[in-house]
Design a protein around this motif. Structure first.
Motif, PDB file in Angstrom:
ATOM      1  N   GLY B 103      -0.293   2.739  -3.897  1.00 51.18           N
ATOM      2  CA  GLY B 103       0.300   2.648  -2.551  1.00 51.18           C
ATOM      3  C   GLY B 103       1.813   2.643  -2.525  1.00 51.18           C
ATOM      4  O   GLY B 103       2.416   2.114  -1.594  1.00 51.18           O
ATOM      5  N   SER B 192       0.658  -2.350   2.477  1.00 52.87           N
ATOM      6  CA  SER B 192      -0.424  -1.791   3.273  1.00 52.87           C
ATOM      7  C   SER B 192      -0.110  -1.810   4.752  1.00 52.87           C
ATOM      8  O   SER B 192      -0.772  -1.163   5.539  1.00 52.87           O
ATOM      9  N   THR B 506      -4.802  -2.891  -0.795  1.00 49.92           N
ATOM     10  CA  THR B 506      -4.889  -1.559  -0.179  1.00 49.92           C
ATOM     11  C   THR B 506      -6.299  -1.222   0.299  1.00 49.92           C
ATOM     12  O   THR B 506      -6.481  -0.337   1.113  1.00 49.92           O
ATOM     13  N   GLU B 508      -9.234  -1.520   2.600  1.00 47.99           N
ATOM     14  CA  GLU B 508      -9.291  -1.990   3.987  1.00 47.99           C
ATOM     15  C   GLU B 508     -10.257  -3.165   4.172  1.00 47.99           C
ATOM     16  O   GLU B 508      -9.936  -4.165   4.818  1.00 47.99           O
ATOM     17  N   ARG B 511      -9.032  -6.272   2.530  1.00 50.80           N
ATOM     18  CA  ARG B 511      -7.882  -6.757   3.273  1.00 50.80           C
ATOM     19  C   ARG B 511      -8.334  -7.559   4.509  1.00 50.80           C
ATOM     20  O   ARG B 511      -7.816  -8.634   4.806  1.00 50.80           O
TER      21      ARG B 511
END
Lengths: 298, 563
Positions: B103, B192, B506, B508, B511
């Motif tokens: 990322g 992110s 990173t 989803e 997260r």
């Protein structure tokens, strides 16, 4: 004849049909003054007996809070406010606050004004010049602006506001008293007392001052009216007491000014209260002024 | 003298009363006296929208206020944008993008055939020109008042002036032109939240030719620390790629845009001329709309909702993307004690406050971010209204009731999440005092005093709130709790570690789970009492359609049709 006897004689001559008695008689015949007196008496009564006269407590919630409070009803004559408090009760407790504000700030202005005015008028000379130039400087500021400046310097709060408004009143009192003292200083009875041996403080306090007070009393009544407006004004521009639960009329007006459309009663009633109390004081002040004017005495 | 003075006073008073009433009733008159509405309509439709204030300057890199951003939005576009009405990141000037494994390297493919309003071609060079411009800001441009969002998202600059107050490290590393329509952004560390942040209006791409020609990089900071651009780019020549082009700006009167005839994207609406007119007074905006002088306005007050709906006008609501809260400063006794924080929250009837002052457009908040956002947790401790329980908590902790606390609110301000702070405050104080607290009240004007006092930890408990800038939890709880702040007065490693981990994750799904975990931790620790998420209102005349309210106020007028 001793000084004391002379004074006693003087008092006897002065008092029977004295200034105050005359003034009272004339006041009674002045319809404006009577109306003013009734209004002020009403406010005095409400202020003193607020806890009895008000149907609810000043912070007592009678309904749930809402942004669209109910208007006047048979249960709540002046409606309720956004916090669900009885508005009539808030206005009544507000009378106590406004009256307190008027009395304290006038007391501050009056006492300082009396001190400076009497000294300037009686002693004259450089002291007069010094005091009166300072007063002129204070007078040069528009009163409300001066009050805003003072409150900003002193910090917000009820006592600070009363002090600030009081200080803006000092020059008016000082000027009125000074001119009155100067006029009395040269009058015959003072000359008489002086020739009989009265001096300095005694002459000022016993003879000159009491006879110079009439215009000051008029000024005090009128100043009380402006003090109520000034404090409401300061609250309105956001310099009022910090505690939002205090029922200060100016603050109540400011809090609801944007809601003329949806909460008309929230704006109208404190507005009426301010106008009415000030009107009452002004009517009395005008009446007193006419009653105490020696030129009208005949 | 006495007579005339007092008579004059009486007259003045009566006059003032009448004037005050008139001013409230006719506030709108000044605004509709001059032109604009009466002008002959052009071939297409003309729309006048009332804003609450004039923009500061029309250069996205240099503003942080909503009114400037609203205007810039109409003329400029970024690499990515948000789906209308949502927070999902969708293509803007970039058609698609990829990130490398960790990322730190983001490749963007650009839209072909786009030109700026001045005819300059949009390409990879133009993108890098803009990023390098922001990264190489010097002097007064490094002032947080100027480049606030760059500093929030990217941190520092190529050469950060230590006196500027800007962070030293920068997330931005470099911008590479791979070919005419491909650009690579290199970051110094993984992030992110970066992509969502790129959708901010602040990172929209301006014409390099215009930036140079109209001295966009000249400006100064005045004695009050307020930044002023001195070039004419942001005042007379704001040139982007957007659906509208700048036409004319008369300060504090109107800002006019015209439709961009060569716009590359969709333009479903029919507005050929768009006028923003600043009308600061809430009541005056409503009256202007009722009178038909304007076709729409922002920041409708909840108490006007009923009036609007009953007078044949439209009320639109943005999704709730904000939070109002009572902050507790733990350095300010007794808020260091968790029992006090819990009892405070249980003593306040949040539902009652929300019902009373948000006209049905609010919902009680259980945590420091809105439910629309990923990472919102349904498992947080909620501290429901329970005055008896609050008393018990305090007594168990050894307090004698009532417990004395300091509590402050801002004056002279209306925020979307807090239309009338004093009403919220008074209702809460009444509830707190009914239960088990003795409240010392304090207040100050919103800006600069109140914010300054709150940020520097001078209050015990205080009313505050936050509106999200972009669709990432980092913009809510990350802003509040990732670093130690004087306003909160605590340093809780468990919470800040959780937020650090969530920011750089990173994946989803992982997260989302991390942010849910963070929200649970935060509400167990209860650093403040979140109490409402609101849906701010916009009003339009009945003949306006197509306006899509956005949670972050990214609302293009190119979608709007006036019938």
């Amino acid at each position: 004849m001793s000084i004391l006897e002379a004074e006693a004689l003087e008092l006897e001559i002065e008092h029977p049909s004295g200034l105050w008695r005359d003034a009272f008689d004339r006041l009674r015949r002045n319809p404006g003054a009577i109306i003013g007196a009734v209004i002020v008496a009403l406010f005095l009564f409400l202020a003193v007996f607020a806890s009895v006269a008000a149907p609810f407590g000043q912070n007592e919630r009678v309904t749930a809070p809402t942004s669209t409070p109910d208007g006047p009803s048979s249960e709540h004559r002046f409606g309720v406010d956004k916090q669900g408090r009885d508005y009539l009760s808030r206005i009544i407790f507000g009378a106590r606050l406004s009256l307190l504000v008027g009395i304290v700030s006038v007391a501050v202005g009056l006492s300082l004004g009396l001190l400076f005015g009497a000294m300037a008028g009686y002693f004259g000379g450089w002291l007069d010049t010094a005091i009166m130039r300072v007063m002129d400087i204070l007078l040069a500021f528009p009163g409300f602006l001066l009050a805003i400046g003072l409150v900003t310097a002193l910090g917000p709060g009820l006592w600070q506001i009363m002090l600030a408004v009081g200080i803006t009143n000092v020059p008016q009192f000082a000027r009125v008293l000074r001119s009155s003292v100067i006029a009395q200083r040269e009058s015959d009875y003072v000359l008489a007392a002086r020739s009989l041996g009265a001096r300095g403080r005694r002459l000022l306090l016993r003879h000159v001052l009491p006879n110079s007070l009439a215009p000051v009393i008029v000024q005090a009544t009128l100043a009380m009216a402006t003090a109520i407006i000034d404090v409401a004004g300061l609250s309105y521009v956001g310099l009022g007491p910090n505690d939002p639960s205090l029922p200060e009329w100016g603050k109540m007006l400011a809090d609801s000014a944007a809601r003329l459309e949806t909460g008309t009663h929230l704006v109208l009633f404190p507005g009426f209260a301010i106008v009415l109390s000030v009107l009452g004081l002004n009517l009395i002040g005008d009446g007193l002024r006419e009653a105490l004017d020696p030129r009208l005495k005949s | 003298m006495g007579l005339s003075t007092s008579r004059r006073l009486l007259r003045l008073m009566a006059l003032l009363t009448v004037l005050a009433l008139m001013a409230v009733a006719c506030g709108g008159d000044d605004d509709d006296a001059d032109g604009g509405g009466g002008d002959e309509a052009p071939a297409g439709a003309s729309l006048i929208f009332a804003t609450s204030a004039d923009p500061v300057v029309l250069d996205g890199a240099l503003v942080s206020d909503g009114e400037s951003l609203r205007a810039i939005d109409q003329m400029f576009e970024g690499l990515v944008t948000l789906a209308p009405g949502g927070t999902e990141v969708v293509p803007g000037l970039a058609t698609d993008w990829t990130a490398n494994e960790d990322g730190t390297q983001w490749t963007f493919n650009l839209q072909e055939g786009v030109t700026f309003h001045d005819g300059t071609e949009f390409n990879a060079d133009a993108v890098c020109y803009n990023f390098d411009r922001w990264y190489n800001f010097t002097g007064s441009f490094q002032n947080p008042a100027a480049s606030y969002y760059w500093q929030t998202v990217f941190g520092g600059f190529a050469e950060t002036d230590p006196d500027s107050g800007a962070p030293e490290d920068s997330l931005y590393d470099s911008c590479e032109v791979t070919d005419d329509l491909t650009v690579v952004l290199n970051l110094t560390t993984p992030s992110s939240s970066f992509l969502a942040a790129l959708a901010l209006t602040n990172f929209t791409i301006a014409s390099p030719t215009a930036l140079e020609e109209y001295q966009a990089d000249e400006g100064e900071v005045d004695a009050d620390g307020i930044f002023h651009a001195t070039g004419t780019f942001g005042t007379e020549h704001p040139i982007g790629t957007g659906p509208f082009m700048f036409e004319e700006w008369v300060r504090n009167d109107h800002l006019t845009f015209v439709r961009n005839p060569d716009y590359w994207g969709d333009f479903p609406g029919n507005v050929d001329e768009l006028i923003f007119r600043p009308i600061p007074d809430n009541a005056a905006r409503l009256q202007a709309l009722q009178a038909g002088d304007i076709q729409g306005y922002d920041l409708v007050e909840p108490q006007d909702y009923e009036t609007i709906e009953s007078s044949g006008l439209q009320l639109l609501n943005r999704p709730a993307f904000n939070v109002a809260y009572v902050g507790f400063n733990q350095k300010h006794e007794p808020f260091g004690d968790i029992a006090v924080r819990q009892a405070f929250t249980m003593a306040v009837n949040r539902q009652e406050v929300v019902d009373a002052f948000y006209a049905g457009q609010g919902e009680v908040a259980t945590q420091f971010m809105p439910p629309e956002l990923f990472g919102w947790s349904d498992a947080v401790t909620t501290y429901d209204f329970d005055p008896e329980g609050a008393k018990q908590v305090l007594e168990d902790a050894g307090y004698t009731l009532p417990v004395e606390i300091d509590f402050a609110f801002p004056t002279d301000v209306s925020r979307p999440y807090m239309p009338t702070p004093q009403d919220n405050f008074e209702a809460m104080v009444a509830q707190l005092e009914d239960c088990c607290f003795k409240v010392n009240t304090d207040s100050a004007t919103w800006s600069p005093n109140y914010l300054d006092n709150a940020d520097n930890g001078r209050y015990g408990a205080y009313l505050l709130g936050w509106t999200g800038d972009f669709g990432d939890p980092d913009n809510f709880i990350g802003t509040f709790f990732q670093n130690e702040q004087k306003a909160w007065g605590f340093d809780n490693p468990e919470i800040s570690d959780c937020l650090d981990a969530a920011e750089i994750e990173t994946d989803e799904a992982a997260r989302t789970a991390l942010y849910e975990e963070c929200n649970n931790l935060i509400m167990d620790f209860i650093p403040g009492m979140p109490y409402v998420h609101t849906k701010p209102g916009l009003a339009f005349t009945a003949n306006v359609t197509g306006y899509v309210p956005s949670p972050v106020s990214l609302e293009p007028f190119s979608l709007v049709t006036v019938e």
